[in-house]
Design an enzyme around this catalytic site. Structure first.
Site, PDB file in Angstrom:
ATOM      1  N   LYS A   1     -17.693  -5.812   7.414  1.00  0.00           N
ATOM      2  CA  LYS A   1     -16.573  -6.618   6.892  1.00  0.00           C
ATOM      3  C   LYS A   1     -15.751  -7.242   8.026  1.00  0.00           C
ATOM      4  O   LYS A   1     -14.789  -7.956   7.771  1.00  0.00           O
ATOM      5  CB  LYS A   1     -15.649  -5.738   6.034  1.00  0.00           C
ATOM      6  CG  LYS A   1     -15.895  -5.873   4.532  1.00  0.00           C
ATOM      7  CD  LYS A   1     -14.837  -5.113   3.744  1.00  0.00           C
ATOM      8  CE  LYS A   1     -14.468  -5.791   2.442  1.00  0.00           C
ATOM      9  NZ  LYS A   1     -13.389  -5.074   1.733  1.00  0.00           N
TER      10      LYS A   1
ATOM     11  N   HIS B   1       0.839  -1.207   0.000  1.00  0.00           N
ATOM     12  CA  HIS B   1       0.000   0.000   0.000  1.00  0.00           C
ATOM     13  C   HIS B   1       0.873   1.256   0.000  1.00  0.00           C
ATOM     14  O   HIS B   1       0.617   2.212  -0.732  1.00  0.00           O
ATOM     15  CB  HIS B   1      -0.879   0.058   1.269  1.00  0.00           C
ATOM     16  CG  HIS B   1      -1.894  -1.034   1.383  1.00  0.00           C
ATOM     17  ND1 HIS B   1      -2.069  -1.778   2.530  1.00  0.00           N
ATOM     18  CD2 HIS B   1      -2.808  -1.491   0.497  1.00  0.00           C
ATOM     19  CE1 HIS B   1      -3.054  -2.639   2.344  1.00  0.00           C
ATOM     20  NE2 HIS B   1      -3.510  -2.494   1.118  1.00  0.00           N
TER      21      HIS B   1
ATOM     22  N   ARG C   1      -1.565  -6.196  -8.578  1.00  0.00           N
ATOM     23  CA  ARG C   1      -0.470  -7.112  -8.262  1.00  0.00           C
ATOM     24  C   ARG C   1      -0.292  -8.181  -9.326  1.00  0.00           C
ATOM     25  O   ARG C   1       0.804  -8.534  -9.699  1.00  0.00           O
ATOM     26  CB  ARG C   1      -0.720  -7.778  -6.904  1.00  0.00           C
ATOM     27  CG  ARG C   1      -0.544  -6.821  -5.750  1.00  0.00           C
ATOM     28  CD  ARG C   1      -1.075  -7.406  -4.480  1.00  0.00           C
ATOM     29  NE  ARG C   1      -2.504  -7.665  -4.620  1.00  0.00           N
ATOM     30  CZ  ARG C   1      -3.295  -7.994  -3.616  1.00  0.00           C
ATOM     31  NH1 ARG C   1      -2.811  -8.165  -2.420  1.00  0.00           N
ATOM     32  NH2 ARG C   1      -4.583  -8.190  -3.822  1.00  0.00           N
TER      33      ARG C   1
ATOM     34  N   SER D   1      -2.985  -7.823   2.989  1.00  0.00           N
ATOM     35  CA  SER D   1      -3.253  -7.642   4.419  1.00  0.00           C
ATOM     36  C   SER D   1      -3.667  -8.971   5.056  1.00  0.00           C
ATOM     37  O   SER D   1      -3.271  -9.273   6.185  1.00  0.00           O
ATOM     38  CB  SER D   1      -4.379  -6.624   4.612  1.00  0.00           C
ATOM     39  OG  SER D   1      -3.988  -5.361   4.142  1.00  0.00           O
TER      40      SER D   1
END
Ligand code: PNS
Length: 159
Positions: free
Chosen positions: A42, A18, A91, A129
């Site tokens: 979430k 990030h 990515r 993450s």
């Protein structure tokens, strides 16, 4: 006219991937808003305020960054704030389908909004993450995944 863009995400927690994207965006645009998704549904591991504080520390060296929380549609938030583009890191090919769909939704909802993809730094192509959380919870070393200045804070919450 000044260019104001947003790097949106969950940042649960922030990773070096990030920070790489935010840093590169900060060199390309006048103002970079880092938008932390405030969505308790979430079930994030870090509260919105904790995620914002980690980001504030990790971007302290950059002077054109603003850390905000947002909820609801990103297309609406960007319109309200006069933000002209979303900047996201890609990515791998596996990211592309989801990100492409999001970009098209956002374009339909806010036709003035562009989405700009930056290619991930090859050092961080695998980084996520959720991966950091798994490694930390199983006692692994996360020092090459997260910014040094917030390493202990992240580790202590996850181990
Ligand atoms: O780090 P993430 O979880 O991949 O970030 C996803 C994020 C926050 C960019 C995305 O979920 C988002 O924009 N959420 C807000 C709701 C919205 O506007 N969705 C796009 C239309 S489906």
């Amino acid at each position: 006219m000044k260019t104001k863009v947003i790097c949106p995400g969950s940042f649960d927690p922030v990773t070096l991937g990030h920070i790489d994207i935010i840093t590169r965006a900060s060199k390309m645009f006048d103002q970079v808003v880092v938008g932390v998704l405030n969505n308790p549904a979430k079930n994030p591991s870090f509260t919105t305020e904790e995620r914002m504080e980690l980001l504030r520390k990790a971007t302290a060296g950059l002077d054109n960054i603003e850390i905000v929380a947002f909820d609801g549609l990103l297309a609406d938030y960007t319109r309200e704030r006069g933000i002209t583009a979303i900047v996201k890191g890609l990515r791998a090919v596996s990211d592309f389908e989801y990100e492409f769909q999001q970009a098209l939704f956002n374009k339909k909802l806010n036709p003035a909004l562009e989405t700009i993809f930056l290619t991930s730094n090859s050092d961080f192509m695998y980084l996520s993450s959720s991966g950091v959380k798994q490694v930390a919870s199983l006692g692994g070393d996360i020092s090459s995944f997260v910014p040094e200045c917030v390493h202990d804070e992240i580790l202590n919450r996850l181990k």
